[in-house]
Design a protein around this motif. Structure first.
Motif, PDB file in Angstrom:
ATOM      1  N   GLY A  55       0.810  -1.205   0.000  1.00  0.00           N
ATOM      2  CA  GLY A  55       0.000   0.000   0.000  1.00  0.00           C
ATOM      3  C   GLY A  55       0.851   1.265   0.000  1.00  0.00           C
ATOM      4  O   GLY A  55       1.719   1.442   0.864  1.00  0.00           O
ATOM      5  N   GLY A  56       0.604   2.150  -0.956  1.00  0.00           N
ATOM      6  CA  GLY A  56       1.343   3.397  -1.058  1.00  0.00           C
ATOM      7  C   GLY A  56       2.656   3.300  -1.809  1.00  0.00           C
ATOM      8  O   GLY A  56       3.313   4.325  -2.036  1.00  0.00           O
ATOM      9  N   ALA A  57       3.058   2.100  -2.223  1.00  0.00           N
ATOM     10  CA  ALA A  57       4.358   1.929  -2.861  1.00  0.00           C
ATOM     11  C   ALA A  57       4.431   2.650  -4.203  1.00  0.00           C
ATOM     12  O   ALA A  57       5.452   3.259  -4.538  1.00  0.00           O
ATOM     13  N   HIS A  58       3.349   2.592  -4.988  1.00  0.00           N
ATOM     14  CA  HIS A  58       3.380   3.234  -6.304  1.00  0.00           C
ATOM     15  C   HIS A  58       3.453   4.760  -6.163  1.00  0.00           C
ATOM     16  O   HIS A  58       4.121   5.428  -6.975  1.00  0.00           O
ATOM     17  N   TYR A  59       2.800   5.305  -5.157  1.00  0.00           N
ATOM     18  CA  TYR A  59       2.885   6.750  -4.926  1.00  0.00           C
ATOM     19  C   TYR A  59       4.312   7.156  -4.610  1.00  0.00           C
ATOM     20  O   TYR A  59       4.863   8.100  -5.214  1.00  0.00           O
ATOM     21  N   TRP A  60       4.937   6.456  -3.671  1.00  0.00           N
ATOM     22  CA  TRP A  60       6.309   6.802  -3.292  1.00  0.00           C
ATOM     23  C   TRP A  60       7.277   6.549  -4.439  1.00  0.00           C
ATOM     24  O   TRP A  60       8.259   7.285  -4.605  1.00  0.00           O
ATOM     25  N   ALA A  61       7.020   5.532  -5.237  1.00  0.00           N
ATOM     26  CA  ALA A  61       7.886   5.271  -6.389  1.00  0.00           C
ATOM     27  C   ALA A  61       7.832   6.436  -7.375  1.00  0.00           C
ATOM     28  O   ALA A  61       8.864   6.871  -7.917  1.00  0.00           O
ATOM     29  N   ARG A  62       6.642   6.954  -7.621  1.00  0.00           N
ATOM     30  CA  ARG A  62       6.518   8.097  -8.534  1.00  0.00           C
ATOM     31  C   ARG A  62       7.211   9.340  -7.970  1.00  0.00           C
ATOM     32  O   ARG A  62       7.907  10.062  -8.698  1.00  0.00           O
ATOM     33  N   GLU A  63       7.041   9.592  -6.686  1.00  0.00           N
ATOM     34  CA  GLU A  63       7.633  10.783  -6.080  1.00  0.00           C
ATOM     35  C   GLU A  63       9.156  10.699  -6.055  1.00  0.00           C
ATOM     36  O   GLU A  63       9.849  11.693  -6.345  1.00  0.00           O
ATOM     37  N   LEU A  64       9.708   9.546  -5.727  1.00  0.00           N
ATOM     38  CA  LEU A  64      11.162   9.401  -5.674  1.00  0.00           C
ATOM     39  C   LEU A  64      11.771   9.397  -7.072  1.00  0.00           C
ATOM     40  O   LEU A  64      12.906   9.838  -7.261  1.00  0.00           O
ATOM     41  N   THR A  65      11.020   8.905  -8.057  1.00  0.00           N
ATOM     42  CA  THR A  65      11.507   8.955  -9.443  1.00  0.00           C
ATOM     43  C   THR A  65      11.631  10.393  -9.910  1.00  0.00           C
ATOM     44  O   THR A  65      12.560  10.739 -10.661  1.00  0.00           O
ATOM     45  N   LYS A  66      10.718  11.261  -9.489  1.00  0.00           N
ATOM     46  CA  LYS A  66      10.805  12.671  -9.848  1.00  0.00           C
ATOM     47  C   LYS A  66      12.087  13.315  -9.316  1.00  0.00           C
ATOM     48  O   LYS A  66      12.582  14.297  -9.895  1.00  0.00           O
ATOM     49  N   LEU A  67      12.637  12.773  -8.233  1.00  0.00           N
ATOM     50  CA  LEU A  67      13.858  13.326  -7.647  1.00  0.00           C
ATOM     51  C   LEU A  67      15.115  12.805  -8.326  1.00  0.00           C
ATOM     52  O   LEU A  67      16.221  13.162  -7.913  1.00  0.00           O
ATOM     53  N   LYS A  72      12.547   0.622  -7.874  1.00  0.00           N
ATOM     54  CA  LYS A  72      12.054  -0.676  -8.307  1.00  0.00           C
ATOM     55  C   LYS A  72      11.203  -1.288  -7.197  1.00  0.00           C
ATOM     56  O   LYS A  72      11.588  -1.266  -6.019  1.00  0.00           O
ATOM     57  N   LEU A  73      10.053  -1.824  -7.595  1.00  0.00           N
ATOM     58  CA  LEU A  73       9.135  -2.463  -6.653  1.00  0.00           C
ATOM     59  C   LEU A  73       9.226  -3.976  -6.800  1.00  0.00           C
ATOM     60  O   LEU A  73       9.377  -4.493  -7.907  1.00  0.00           O
ATOM     61  N   MET A  74       9.091  -4.672  -5.684  1.00  0.00           N
ATOM     62  CA  MET A  74       9.177  -6.129  -5.670  1.00  0.00           C
ATOM     63  C   MET A  74       8.014  -6.719  -4.897  1.00  0.00           C
ATOM     64  O   MET A  74       7.532  -6.119  -3.932  1.00  0.00           O
ATOM     65  N   ALA A  75       7.571  -7.893  -5.325  1.00  0.00           N
ATOM     66  CA  ALA A  75       6.521  -8.597  -4.593  1.00  0.00           C
ATOM     67  C   ALA A  75       7.060  -9.023  -3.229  1.00  0.00           C
ATOM     68  O   ALA A  75       8.200  -9.495  -3.124  1.00  0.00           O
ATOM     69  N   PRO A  76       6.279  -8.864  -2.158  1.00  0.00           N
ATOM     70  CA  PRO A  76       6.777  -9.203  -0.813  1.00  0.00           C
ATOM     71  C   PRO A  76       7.256 -10.641  -0.684  1.00  0.00           C
ATOM     72  O   PRO A  76       8.226 -10.905   0.049  1.00  0.00           O
ATOM     73  N   LYS A 111       2.852   1.901 -11.461  1.00  0.00           N
ATOM     74  CA  LYS A 111       1.620   2.419 -12.048  1.00  0.00           C
ATOM     75  C   LYS A 111       1.562   3.933 -11.912  1.00  0.00           C
ATOM     76  O   LYS A 111       1.976   4.486 -10.875  1.00  0.00           O
ATOM     77  N   ASN A 112       1.013   4.582 -12.947  1.00  0.00           N
ATOM     78  CA  ASN A 112       0.824   6.028 -12.848  1.00  0.00           C
ATOM     79  C   ASN A 112      -0.501   6.329 -12.148  1.00  0.00           C
ATOM     80  O   ASN A 112      -1.280   5.423 -11.828  1.00  0.00           O
ATOM     81  N   ALA A 113      -0.756   7.604 -11.932  1.00  0.00           N
ATOM     82  CA  ALA A 113      -1.958   8.002 -11.175  1.00  0.00           C
ATOM     83  C   ALA A 113      -3.236   7.629 -11.904  1.00  0.00           C
ATOM     84  O   ALA A 113      -4.230   7.251 -11.273  1.00  0.00           O
ATOM     85  N   GLN A 114      -3.227   7.719 -13.256  1.00  0.00           N
ATOM     86  CA  GLN A 114      -4.421   7.391 -14.018  1.00  0.00           C
ATOM     87  C   GLN A 114      -4.746   5.898 -13.921  1.00  0.00           C
ATOM     88  O   GLN A 114      -5.917   5.511 -13.811  1.00  0.00           O
ATOM     89  N   GLN A 115      -3.726   5.068 -13.964  1.00  0.00           N
ATOM     90  CA  GLN A 115      -3.947   3.627 -13.812  1.00  0.00           C
ATOM     91  C   GLN A 115      -4.541   3.316 -12.450  1.00  0.00           C
ATOM     92  O   GLN A 115      -5.487   2.526 -12.334  1.00  0.00           O
ATOM     93  N   GLN A 116      -3.996   3.926 -11.410  1.00  0.00           N
ATOM     94  CA  GLN A 116      -4.509   3.665 -10.070  1.00  0.00           C
ATOM     95  C   GLN A 116      -5.931   4.197  -9.897  1.00  0.00           C
ATOM     96  O   GLN A 116      -6.737   3.583  -9.194  1.00  0.00           O
ATOM     97  N   ALA A 117      -6.239   5.319 -10.554  1.00  0.00           N
ATOM     98  CA  ALA A 117      -7.595   5.863 -10.459  1.00  0.00           C
ATOM     99  C   ALA A 117      -8.597   4.898 -11.084  1.00  0.00           C
ATOM    100  O   ALA A 117      -9.675   4.640 -10.521  1.00  0.00           O
TER     101      ALA A 117
END
Length: 345
Positions: A55-67, A72-76, A111-117
């Motif tokens: 939960g929240g991983a895609h949001y943080w991935a997008r924000e950190l990519t902007k920096l 990279k995200l991995m299945a638990p 995922k981007n914001a549109q995909q998550q929406a």
């Protein structure tokens, strides 16, 4: 600090960070509050960051990519083998940092914001459908206590229940009639919410060319097409159609050893919602197979004649998943009579 790789253990309020240098030596162990995360990574040089796909991983991935970082995200379940015993947040972050640097690790597309929406609309609709089904079952169960039975079908509730409430000869007490009137209104409200969300998904589907392209495949409608496009994202992340089918959980599960190959039922891994939509769509195709002579005389008709209908449905769902990959990865239009021989020619 010459940090090259960082693992982050995500949480609601307190995040644990573990970083190593190019030699793999730990040079960073730190706890960060939620408000401190972006400020901390702004001041770090670009590095590789690993996180579990939670939960929240895609949001943080997008924000950190902007920096400027590579995230990279991995299945638990793929990270768990790298976590040492005596589990805690620091060990989890260390395990994530180790896992993200493995050359054979499989990663989850961001995922981007549109995909998550769009996926949010699907998840909300799915929740309302379950609640509507539960409400219908409760109404049927309570009515059966008074000797009243409603025919099968979700739409029979709205059609028959008003007549039952108004029937003065069925022996229902006044309190019970009032109860069923309230339950019927709640059922109708859930039904309206399902229809509203489905209409929003339809609008998105009509505006997206990839989703419209997938709808041409037999067994794939607007709901399935939009969910596939939003969940898959870039289909080129998968090397082949079989990888996509395995990602959805439509390939056999293996239990092989000693050189003896043993294949079991489908793995049922990955997204349950996508797998359910694909299999239900395949069942609809099989149910109306007699209306399409070309399919009835092809491999699907021969398979349905000799195997269990559930096996045939899963086989068609597997094939549709591979077709979806081909259409999305190569930008092709669906052709019902397409064959590998034509492709080579």
């Amino acid at each position: 600090m010459n940090v090259t790789t960082i693992g982050i253990d995500l949480a609601k309020n307190v995040f644990q960070v573990h970083g190593v240098d190019e030699r793999g030596q730990a040079v960073l162990r730190k706890q960060l509050k939620r408000s401190q995360v972006l400020q901390f990574f702004v001041n770090l040089p670009a590095c590789l960051i690993g996180m579990e796909a939670c939960g929240g991983a895609h949001y943080w991935a997008r924000e950190l990519t902007k920096l400027g970082h590579t995230v990279k995200l991995m299945a638990p379940q793929h990270v768990k083998p790298y976590v040492k015993r005596n589990k805690n947040d620091a060990r989890d972050a260390e395990g994530i940092c180790e896992a993200v640097s493995r050359p054979t690790m499989r990663f989850v597309p961001i995922k981007n914001a549109q995909q998550q929406a769009l996926l949010g609309l699907h998840r909300a609709r799915q929740g309302f459908v379950k609640a509507r089904t539960a409400q219908a079952n409760q109404i049927r169960g309570l009515l059966s206590e008074f000797g009243v039975v409603i025919p099968k079908g979700i739409h029979c509730i709205a059609q028959k229940l008003p007549q039952i409430v108004q029937d003065a000869d069925n022996g229902l007490p006044a309190v019970t009639r009032e109860l069923f009137s309230g339950l019927l209104e709640h059922f109708r409200q859930l039904d309206r919410q399902v229809e509203q969300l489905q209409a929003q998904i339809q609008v998105w589907h009509r505006d997206d060319p990839q989703s419209r392209r997938l709808q041409a495949v037999p067994g794939i409608g607007p709901l399935t097409a939009s969910a596939l496009v939003a969940s898959i994202g870039d289909a080129r992340m998968f090397k082949s159609g079989r990888q996509l089918a395995a990602w959805v959980g439509l390939v056999p599960r293996q239990d092989s050893t000693g050189g003896k190959e043993r294949l079991l039922g489908i793995s049922k891994g990955g997204d349950v919602y996508l797998r359910t939509l694909l299999i239900h769509g395949a069942r609809a195709v099989l149910r109306h197979l007699d209306r399409h002579p070309d399919q009835a005389q092809g491999w699907l008709g021969r398979l349905a004649a000799r195997r269990n209908p559930n096996i045939a449905a899963v086989a068609l769902a597997n094939k549709n998943a591979r077709i979806v990959w081909a259409l999305l990865a190569h930008g092709r239009e669906y052709q019902s009579h397409y064959s590998q021989a034509v492709a080579r020619a």
